[in-house]
Write an enzyme that holds these catalytic residues in place. Sequence first.
Site, PDB file in Angstrom:
ATOM      1  N   CYS A  29       0.819  -1.207   0.000  1.00 21.86           N
ATOM      2  CA  CYS A  29       0.000   0.000   0.000  1.00 21.86           C
ATOM      3  C   CYS A  29       0.854   1.258   0.000  1.00 21.86           C
ATOM      4  O   CYS A  29       0.690   2.137  -0.845  1.00 21.86           O
ATOM      5  CB  CYS A  29      -0.931   0.006   1.209  1.00 21.86           C
ATOM      6  SG  CYS A  29      -1.887   1.533   1.372  1.00 21.86           S
ATOM      7  N   GLY A  41      -8.835  -5.383 -16.892  1.00 23.06           N
ATOM      8  CA  GLY A  41      -9.401  -5.317 -15.554  1.00 23.06           C
ATOM      9  C   GLY A  41      -9.900  -3.921 -15.252  1.00 23.06           C
ATOM     10  O   GLY A  41      -9.148  -2.947 -15.365  1.00 23.06           O
ATOM     11  N   ALA A  97     -10.929  -1.036  -9.239  1.00 23.68           N
ATOM     12  CA  ALA A  97     -10.387   0.253  -8.815  1.00 23.68           C
ATOM     13  C   ALA A  97      -8.980   0.491  -9.362  1.00 23.68           C
ATOM     14  O   ALA A  97      -8.672   1.577  -9.864  1.00 23.68           O
ATOM     15  CB  ALA A  97     -10.384   0.335  -7.292  1.00 23.68           C
ATOM     16  N   ALA A 117      -6.643  -1.286   2.632  1.00 22.35           N
ATOM     17  CA  ALA A 117      -5.654  -1.028   3.679  1.00 22.35           C
ATOM     18  C   ALA A 117      -6.307  -0.684   5.006  1.00 22.35           C
ATOM     19  O   ALA A 117      -5.863  -1.141   6.069  1.00 22.35           O
ATOM     20  CB  ALA A 117      -4.728   0.111   3.236  1.00 22.35           C
ATOM     21  N   HIS A 155     -22.379  25.890   4.878  1.00 22.12           N
ATOM     22  CA  HIS A 155     -22.619  26.413   3.528  1.00 22.12           C
ATOM     23  C   HIS A 155     -21.584  27.499   3.226  1.00 22.12           C
ATOM     24  O   HIS A 155     -21.286  28.319   4.092  1.00 22.12           O
ATOM     25  CB  HIS A 155     -24.022  27.004   3.449  1.00 22.12           C
ATOM     26  CG  HIS A 155     -24.307  27.708   2.164  1.00 22.12           C
ATOM     27  ND1 HIS A 155     -24.616  27.034   1.010  1.00 22.12           N
ATOM     28  CD2 HIS A 155     -24.308  29.032   1.854  1.00 22.12           C
ATOM     29  CE1 HIS A 155     -24.823  27.900   0.030  1.00 22.12           C
ATOM     30  NE2 HIS A 155     -24.635  29.123   0.527  1.00 22.12           N
TER      31      HIS A 155
END
Length: 463
Positions: free
Chosen positions: A43, A180, A183, A317, A442
């Site tokens: 990772c 593939g 992600a 992870a 906001h």
Amino acid sequence: MTNQTFDLVVIGGGPGGYVAAIRASQLGMKTAVVEKAELGGICLNWGCLPTKALLRSADVLRLVKNADDFGIRVAAPQVNIDKVVQRSRDVSAKLQRGVAGLLKKNKVTVFQGVAQLLGQSQLSVQTAQGEHKLTAKHIILATGARARAIPNMQVDGQHFWSYREALVPKSIPKRMVVIGAGAIGIEFACFYQSMGAQVSVVELSDRILPQEDIEISNTVAKSLKQDGIHIYTGCKVAEHQVKNGEVQLRIEGAQAKSLSADVVLLAVGISANTENLGLEKTKIALDRGHIVTDEFCRTAEANVYAIGDVAGPPWLAHKASHEGVLCVEKIMGLTVHPLQANKVPACTYSHPQVASVGYSEAKAKALGKKIRVGKFPFVANGKALAMNSSEGFVKVIFDDASGELLGAHLVGDEVTEMINGFAIAQELETTEQELMQTILPHPTMSEAMHEAVLAAYERALHQ
């Protein structure tokens, strides 16, 4: 040979292993970590973090190209791929030093080497300095996973790449085929397209990002196609050959096509690292290549545990880190709750980004739930318009009877930072009433989260 005794030995120094070791030390255990490569694991060194550094360069390039939309005139940007890659590697190196510092600070002994289970709480660790025999009251296996191989497609660093080669390109290929569309495949497709490559994606499933809600998958696919990425779903590579310096592929399925590429990136999932661990000397069982554990990460071998990718999905992870803490605290007799996989958020750092937690709409219906669905588009959000980030939406799914938040699915700029609110809401068992009564600042893009909740109950104020 040296002989040492520990309360806990962790095999693997990735995000699951090193976190488990730190927590164990905090709780007073004499702890060691065995890592055969780099601290931080895949990772930190060859996955999550360096990929995000590359994608950040792509974001900057995209922003500069669109500077005129903000009234800023700049010269045509040029990519220095060596510097892009070096920055990514520097980020990983800095984080790796940080992990080493944390382990030292917490008095965790680190062995740089290869560990094998010998049975009966014994381990052998082979390092450059020789063999060490360790005795441990408890052992955690956190050996992670590696890229899954495709038969007859061997990574050669030239025409066929894994994620490792994709992270350190010497140049940007003119044509790339990504096999593939999970992600990893989609993130690299976005990066290389932004850097100037002509990218095609081949996916066996009927849609990209097949683990996501179908509306999310369709939205991302539409956006990638608009960016010029070619997508072939419901397809597989039937034949391939390297000829005249290029890879020639024939794909079959929903779309029959012949493709040519300078580089083929293999991104078809992962395989758990269970080889050469000495599992045959234990009662540890495997299921589809992954170590079988119970809800507290215990294997069938007494006092041996497994966490993270080696123990199965979700392969994330943060799931590994959570399991590391959970496992150690259970060992120490603390009150812990089993991990609930459907409450683990997932993020894809594509363009646009994707983030989700909980059930998809289809999954919720398949479970027999009567649901309420709310959606709110970023095009109706003031901050998103100001940021030129109006693509995408927030989608929430509630149980109609109880008001339980069953799932949340976001697509758009920086939604990976926004999903945390819904993850916390699920963990606190928040209902629609609390979410409606929560005041969000906001102007922020997170206001779309509030509006989506309102929309589920036909109370949206801004659409």
